[in-house]
Design a protein around this motif. Structure first.
Motif, PDB file in Angstrom:
ATOM      1  N   GLN A  52       0.840  -1.663   0.282  1.00 46.70           N
ATOM      2  CA  GLN A  52      -0.288  -0.004  -0.049  1.00 46.70           C
ATOM      3  C   GLN A  52       1.022   1.278  -0.351  1.00 46.70           C
ATOM      4  O   GLN A  52       0.395   1.850  -0.250  1.00 46.70           O
ATOM      5  N   ASP A  55       0.347   3.115  -3.545  1.00 42.54           N
ATOM      6  CA  ASP A  55      -1.258   3.867  -3.670  1.00 42.54           C
ATOM      7  C   ASP A  55      -0.906   5.442  -2.663  1.00 42.54           C
ATOM      8  O   ASP A  55      -1.020   6.299  -2.880  1.00 42.54           O
ATOM      9  N   PHE A  56      -0.362   4.811  -1.459  1.00 40.61           N
ATOM     10  CA  PHE A  56      -0.694   6.477  -0.669  1.00 40.61           C
ATOM     11  C   PHE A  56       0.905   7.303  -1.041  1.00 40.61           C
ATOM     12  O   PHE A  56      -0.087   8.707  -0.879  1.00 40.61           O
ATOM     13  N   LYS A  58       1.215   7.891  -4.015  1.00 45.02           N
ATOM     14  CA  LYS A  58       0.658   8.573  -4.941  1.00 45.02           C
ATOM     15  C   LYS A  58      -0.178   8.984  -4.785  1.00 45.02           C
ATOM     16  O   LYS A  58      -1.203  10.451  -5.439  1.00 45.02           O
ATOM     17  N   GLU A  59      -1.354   9.297  -3.705  1.00 44.73           N
ATOM     18  CA  GLU A  59      -2.580   9.908  -3.590  1.00 44.73           C
ATOM     19  C   GLU A  59      -2.395  11.440  -2.037  1.00 44.73           C
ATOM     20  O   GLU A  59      -2.646  12.221  -2.569  1.00 44.73           O
ATOM     21  N   ASN A  60      -0.852  11.028  -2.469  1.00 42.82           N
ATOM     22  CA  ASN A  60      -0.431  12.600  -1.369  1.00 42.82           C
ATOM     23  C   ASN A  60       1.004  12.988  -2.222  1.00 42.82           C
ATOM     24  O   ASN A  60       2.407  12.856  -1.094  1.00 42.82           O
ATOM     25  N   THR A 104      -3.562   6.891   8.128  1.00 42.48           N
ATOM     26  CA  THR A 104      -4.576   7.596   7.729  1.00 42.48           C
ATOM     27  C   THR A 104      -5.253   9.291   8.647  1.00 42.48           C
ATOM     28  O   THR A 104      -5.126  10.692   8.889  1.00 42.48           O
TER      29      THR A 104
END
Length: 187
Positions: A52, A55-56, A58-60, A104
C-alpha cells in the motif's frame, strides 16, 4: 482530576496557516516508517510497505515518505508536520489495516492537537452555578404533566402556505389574467 496536563505544552487554539480558508493544505510534511526486515513484530509494517505504500505516496504527493529499515527494533511511524511538531507511534504487532488507519489519522491531524493543552480565550472569577442553557430551560413546567398521546399537541400548527403552494397560486392567477386579456381582445 488528573495532573497529566502539567507535562503538556499549553496554548490557544488556532488554525495553522489559516488552513481551510482559501484551500486545504495537508499539514503532514513527512512520514518515516521504521521497521525490521526480519522481526515478527514488523510483519504488518512490511506488508503495508509492500502493498500500500506506493498508492499512499501517489495519493499524497505533498507528503515525503521515508522508509528506514533497522535491525532488531520495534516498528515505528514518525510524522513531522508543517508547524514543526513530531509525533511517533509504536506499531509493534499491528496489522496492515491498523497501520493504514494510523497513517490516515496522522495525515488528517495538524500535529499539535494531541500534544497541546488548549486554553480558553476568557477567564471568570465566578463561574455560573446554574449550568448550561438547554432548549427546555424556559419551557412551561406544566408541559411535564401532559399525558401522551395528546390531541391538542397533535394538531398541526397554523402555518402559512408553502413556497410551492404560493407559486402554484400565482401561476393560476397569471393564467386567468391571460385568459381574460385574450377574451377582451376578441371582443
Amino acid at each position: 482530576m488528573s495532573n497529566s496536563h502539567l507535562f503538556l505544552k499549553s496554548g490557544f487554539p488556532r488554525a495553522p496557516l489559516q488552513n481551510g480558508v482559501g484551500r486545504y493544505i495537508c499539514q503532514l510534511q513527512r512520514i518515516t516508517l521504521k521497521f525490521c526486515k526480519n522481526n515478527g513484530s514488523s510483519r504488518g509494517m512490511r506488508e503495508f510497505i509492500e502493498k500500500q505504500l506506493i498508492d499512499f505516496a501517489k495519493e499524497n504527493p505533498g507528503t515525503v515518505v521515508y522508509v528506514k529499515p533497522r535491525r532488531h527494533r520495534t516498528p515505528v511511524i514518525v510524522a513531522e508536520y508543517l508547524n514543526g511538531d513530531r509525533e511517533w507511534h509504536n506499531c509493534r504487532n499491528l496489522s496492515k489495516e491498523e497501520i493504514t488507519q494510523w497513517i490516515t489519522l496522522m495525515k488528517t491531524q495538524n500535529g499539535s492537537s494531541s500534544s497541546l493543552r488548549l486554553r480558553k480565550m476568557w477567564h471568570t472569577d465566578m463561574p455560573s452555578i446554574q449550568g448550561p442553557w438547554t432548549p427546555f430551560t424556559l419551557k412551561n413546567p406544566a408541559s411535564n404533566l401532559v399525558i401522551f398521546p395528546n390531541e391538542e399537541l397533535s394538531k398541526p400548527l397554523d402555518v402559512e402556505k408553502s413556497a410551492t403552494e404560493k407559486l402554484i397560486e400565482l401561476f393560476r392567477e397569471q393564467r386567468l389574467s391571460e385568459g381574460k386579456l385574450e377574451e377582451n381582445r376578441g371582443n
